[in-house]
Scaffold this motif. Structure first.
Motif, PDB file in Angstrom:
ATOM      1  N   VAL A  32       0.834  -1.212   0.000  1.00  0.00           N
ATOM      2  CA  VAL A  32       0.000   0.000   0.000  1.00  0.00           C
ATOM      3  C   VAL A  32       0.865   1.257   0.000  1.00  0.00           C
ATOM      4  O   VAL A  32       0.635   2.198  -0.772  1.00  0.00           O
ATOM      5  N   LEU A  33       1.880   1.273   0.865  1.00  0.00           N
ATOM      6  CA  LEU A  33       2.741   2.450   0.982  1.00  0.00           C
ATOM      7  C   LEU A  33       3.585   2.663  -0.272  1.00  0.00           C
ATOM      8  O   LEU A  33       3.843   3.801  -0.672  1.00  0.00           O
ATOM      9  N   SER A  34       4.011   1.570  -0.898  1.00  0.00           N
ATOM     10  CA  SER A  34       4.794   1.689  -2.136  1.00  0.00           C
ATOM     11  C   SER A  34       3.970   2.354  -3.228  1.00  0.00           C
ATOM     12  O   SER A  34       4.451   3.244  -3.937  1.00  0.00           O
ATOM     13  N   GLU A  35       2.726   1.922  -3.364  1.00  0.00           N
ATOM     14  CA  GLU A  35       1.848   2.504  -4.382  1.00  0.00           C
ATOM     15  C   GLU A  35       1.553   3.973  -4.085  1.00  0.00           C
ATOM     16  O   GLU A  35       1.428   4.786  -4.995  1.00  0.00           O
ATOM     17  N   LYS A  36       1.481   4.309  -2.807  1.00  0.00           N
ATOM     18  CA  LYS A  36       1.168   5.683  -2.415  1.00  0.00           C
ATOM     19  C   LYS A  36       2.335   6.632  -2.656  1.00  0.00           C
ATOM     20  O   LYS A  36       2.143   7.774  -3.101  1.00  0.00           O
ATOM     21  N   HIS A  37       3.548   6.177  -2.371  1.00  0.00           N
ATOM     22  CA  HIS A  37       4.705   7.077  -2.384  1.00  0.00           C
ATOM     23  C   HIS A  37       5.572   6.980  -3.631  1.00  0.00           C
ATOM     24  O   HIS A  37       6.517   7.760  -3.777  1.00  0.00           O
ATOM     25  N   GLU A  38       5.283   6.034  -4.515  1.00  0.00           N
ATOM     26  CA  GLU A  38       6.014   5.981  -5.782  1.00  0.00           C
ATOM     27  C   GLU A  38       5.259   6.821  -6.815  1.00  0.00           C
ATOM     28  O   GLU A  38       4.101   6.556  -7.106  1.00  0.00           O
ATOM     29  N   HIS A  39       5.930   7.824  -7.371  1.00  0.00           N
ATOM     30  CA  HIS A  39       5.255   8.774  -8.255  1.00  0.00           C
ATOM     31  C   HIS A  39       5.428   8.462  -9.738  1.00  0.00           C
ATOM     32  O   HIS A  39       4.760   9.064 -10.578  1.00  0.00           O
ATOM     33  N   GLY A  40       6.344   7.551 -10.072  1.00  0.00           N
ATOM     34  CA  GLY A  40       6.477   7.106 -11.457  1.00  0.00           C
ATOM     35  C   GLY A  40       6.910   8.179 -12.438  1.00  0.00           C
ATOM     36  O   GLY A  40       6.432   8.215 -13.574  1.00  0.00           O
ATOM     37  N   LEU A  41       7.841   9.036 -12.025  1.00  0.00           N
ATOM     38  CA  LEU A  41       8.256  10.161 -12.877  1.00  0.00           C
ATOM     39  C   LEU A  41       9.569   9.920 -13.620  1.00  0.00           C
ATOM     40  O   LEU A  41      10.053  10.810 -14.320  1.00  0.00           O
ATOM     41  N   GLY A  42      10.162   8.742 -13.447  1.00  0.00           N
ATOM     42  CA  GLY A  42      11.357   8.405 -14.203  1.00  0.00           C
ATOM     43  C   GLY A  42      12.510   9.381 -14.011  1.00  0.00           C
ATOM     44  O   GLY A  42      12.716   9.934 -12.926  1.00  0.00           O
ATOM     45  N   PHE A  43      13.252   9.599 -15.089  1.00  0.00           N
ATOM     46  CA  PHE A  43      14.402  10.505 -15.077  1.00  0.00           C
ATOM     47  C   PHE A  43      13.983  11.901 -14.619  1.00  0.00           C
ATOM     48  O   PHE A  43      14.689  12.572 -13.859  1.00  0.00           O
ATOM     49  N   ALA A  44      12.812  12.352 -15.061  1.00  0.00           N
ATOM     50  CA  ALA A  44      12.323  13.679 -14.681  1.00  0.00           C
ATOM     51  C   ALA A  44      12.175  13.796 -13.170  1.00  0.00           C
ATOM     52  O   ALA A  44      12.525  14.820 -12.568  1.00  0.00           O
ATOM     53  N   GLY A  45      11.674  12.740 -12.534  1.00  0.00           N
ATOM     54  CA  GLY A  45      11.519  12.749 -11.081  1.00  0.00           C
ATOM     55  C   GLY A  45      12.845  12.788 -10.358  1.00  0.00           C
ATOM     56  O   GLY A  45      12.991  13.445  -9.325  1.00  0.00           O
ATOM     57  N   MET A  46      13.839  12.092 -10.917  1.00  0.00           N
ATOM     58  CA  MET A  46      15.172  12.086 -10.318  1.00  0.00           C
ATOM     59  C   MET A  46      15.770  13.492 -10.332  1.00  0.00           C
ATOM     60  O   MET A  46      16.268  13.994  -9.317  1.00  0.00           O
TER      61      MET A  46
END
Length: 348
Positions: free
Chosen positions: A265-279
C-alpha cells in the motif's frame, strides 16, 4: 497557482513518462527532454538514485552537464569505472546501500574482498555511455578513494567548454547572454564571489519564464513554498526519485516494522512514477531547499551555500570554487528541467 493544480500537473507529467517497451530499444534518452519521449532503462535509474542520494547528502545538485557524445570524467575516475564499474543490481545495492541511515553497521557480504580483487584484476568494462559516469560516486563512496567534491571538480573541469557553451547558447537566456558570459569570465579569473552573485538574477529570471509571468514574486523561493504546500516536504521530495520509497520501505519490511500488505500500500502511495524527470526534479528541489533556506539571524554554518545568508552579509566565505561549481551545476540542472517545470507550472 495552488497546490491542487500542482498535483494535477504532476499527474500530467507522469502520463508523459514512457513505459518499458516489450523489446529492447537501440537508443536511450541522453537528457531530460528526450526522457519524455524515450524510455530510460531501470539499470540507469538505479545508478542515478544511489548517486543522487550521495549528492543530496553533500549538498550537491545532480551534474547533468556531461557531453553524451564524448563522455569525459577524468583519467582516475575513468580507471575506477573501467575496473570497478558493474552492471549487476546486487552491486548497486552493495554500493548504494551504504548511504541508507540505519542504526546497525552495514554488513559486508561474504567473500566481498575476494570479489573486489577479482574485479580489479580481470574485470573490464566497455566504454562509458549514457549516465554510467554516475557509477563513479558510488565507487568513490564505497572504497573511500576520493570525496564527492573532488570528483565533481574534476568532472566540471573536464566538461567546462561543453557546459559553458550550452548555457551561453541556451535560447531562453539569449537576452541575458552578456551576463552569462560575464559569469563564466569571472569563474575563469577566479572571481568566484562575483560569479555566484551574478547567477542569482538569472535563476529568478528562469523561474518567471517557466511560470510564463512577469511577476517578480515568482522566484525560486515561491517554487519551494508551492511544493511544500502540495505536501512535498523533505521526505516526499526524496520520494520523487523512482524507487526511493520502495527501497526505504524494503528496509522496514526486512526489519519486520511493517507488514507485506502495508509495504504494498505504501509503495503505491509514495512511488510517483516520474522516471528521469523525477530524479532530476528531486535533486533540484533538495538543493533549492538548502540554497534558498530562510534564516532570521546569523548562524554558525557560514560556509554553507545559502542565498539569504549571503545577501545579508552573514557568510564571508562563500566565494569558493566549489560553491561556484555547485551553483553553475544547479543553473545547468534548472535549464535542463525546462520542459518538466513548464508542465508543472502551467496554470491553465
Amino acid at each position: 497557482m495552488d497546490s491542487k493544480k500542482l498535483k494535477a500537473n504532476l499527474e500530467t507529467l507522469k502520463k508523459k513518462i514512457p513505459k518499458k517497451p516489450k523489446t529492447k530499444l537501440p537508443v536511450y534518452p541522453k537528457n531530460i527532454s528526450e526522457s519524455l519521449q524515450l524510455y530510460l532503462r531501470h539499470r540507469t535509474i538505479d545508478v542515478m538514485r544511489y548517486a543522487c542520494w550521495i549528492y543530496d547528502e553533500h549538498n550537491w545538485p545532480l551534474p547533468l552537464y556531461v557531453n553524451p557524445a564524448k563522455i569525459k570524467i577524468g583519467y582516475l575516475n575513468e580507471f575506477m569505472f573501467t575496473k570497478l564499474g558493474m552492471n549487476d543490481f546486487k552491486y548497486f545495492d552493495l554500493f548504494g546501500g551504504l548511504r541508507l541511515k540505519i542504526d546497525e553497521a552495514f554488513e559486508m557480504p561474504r567473500n566481498i574482498i575476494t570479489r573486489c580483487m577479482w574485479l580489479l584484476r580481470y574485470h573490464k568494462r566497455k566504454k562509458l555511455e549514457y549516465f554510467d559516469y554516475l557509477i563513479v560516486p558510488l565507487i568513490c563512496r564505497f572504497f573511500g578513494v576520493t570525496n564527492i567534491s573532488t570528483f565533481n571538480i574534476e568532472l566540471f573541469n573536464e566538461n567546462y567548454d561543453y557546459l559553458s557553451l550550452k548555457i551561453i547558447e541556451n535560447q531562453i537566456l539569449q537576452e541575458k547572454r552578456d551576463i552569462v558570459k560575464e559569469i563564466f569570465a569571472n569563474f575563469k579569473k577566479g572571481r568566484y564571489a562575483s560569479c555566484i552573485t551574478s547567477i542569482y538574477p538569472i535563476l529568478d529570471f528562469l523561474t518567471r519564464r517557466y511560470f510564463d509571468t512577469k511577476d517578480f514574486g515568482k522566484d525560486m523561493v515561491s517554487v519551494n513554498a508551492m511544493f511544500k504546500a502540495a505536501g512535498f516536504g523533505e521526505q516526499e521530495i526524496d520520494n520523487l526519485k523512482p524507487g526511493a520509497a520502495t527501497r526505504k520501505l524494503m528496509v522496514l519490511l526486512t526489519k519486520n516494522e511493517i507488514s507485506r500488505a502495508e509495504y504494498k500500500v505504501l509503495s503505491e502511495k509514495h512511488e510517483h512514477g516520474l522516471g528521469f524527470a523525477g530524479m532530476a526534479l528531486s535533486s533540484f528541489l533538495t538543493f533549492s531547499n538548502q540554497y534558498y533556506g530562510y534564516y532570521r539571524s546569523e548562524k554558525g554554518d557560514a560556509d554553507v551555500l545559502n542565498r539569504h545568508s549571503i545577501l545579508h552579509g552573514a557568510n564571508n566565505d562563500f566565494g569558493t570554487k566549489i560553491n561556484a561549481i555547485k551553483l553553475i551545476t544547479y543553473l545547468y540542472l534548472t535549464l535542463e528541467l525546462e520542459p518538466v517545470l513548464k508542465i508543472l507550472f502551467k496554470n491553465k
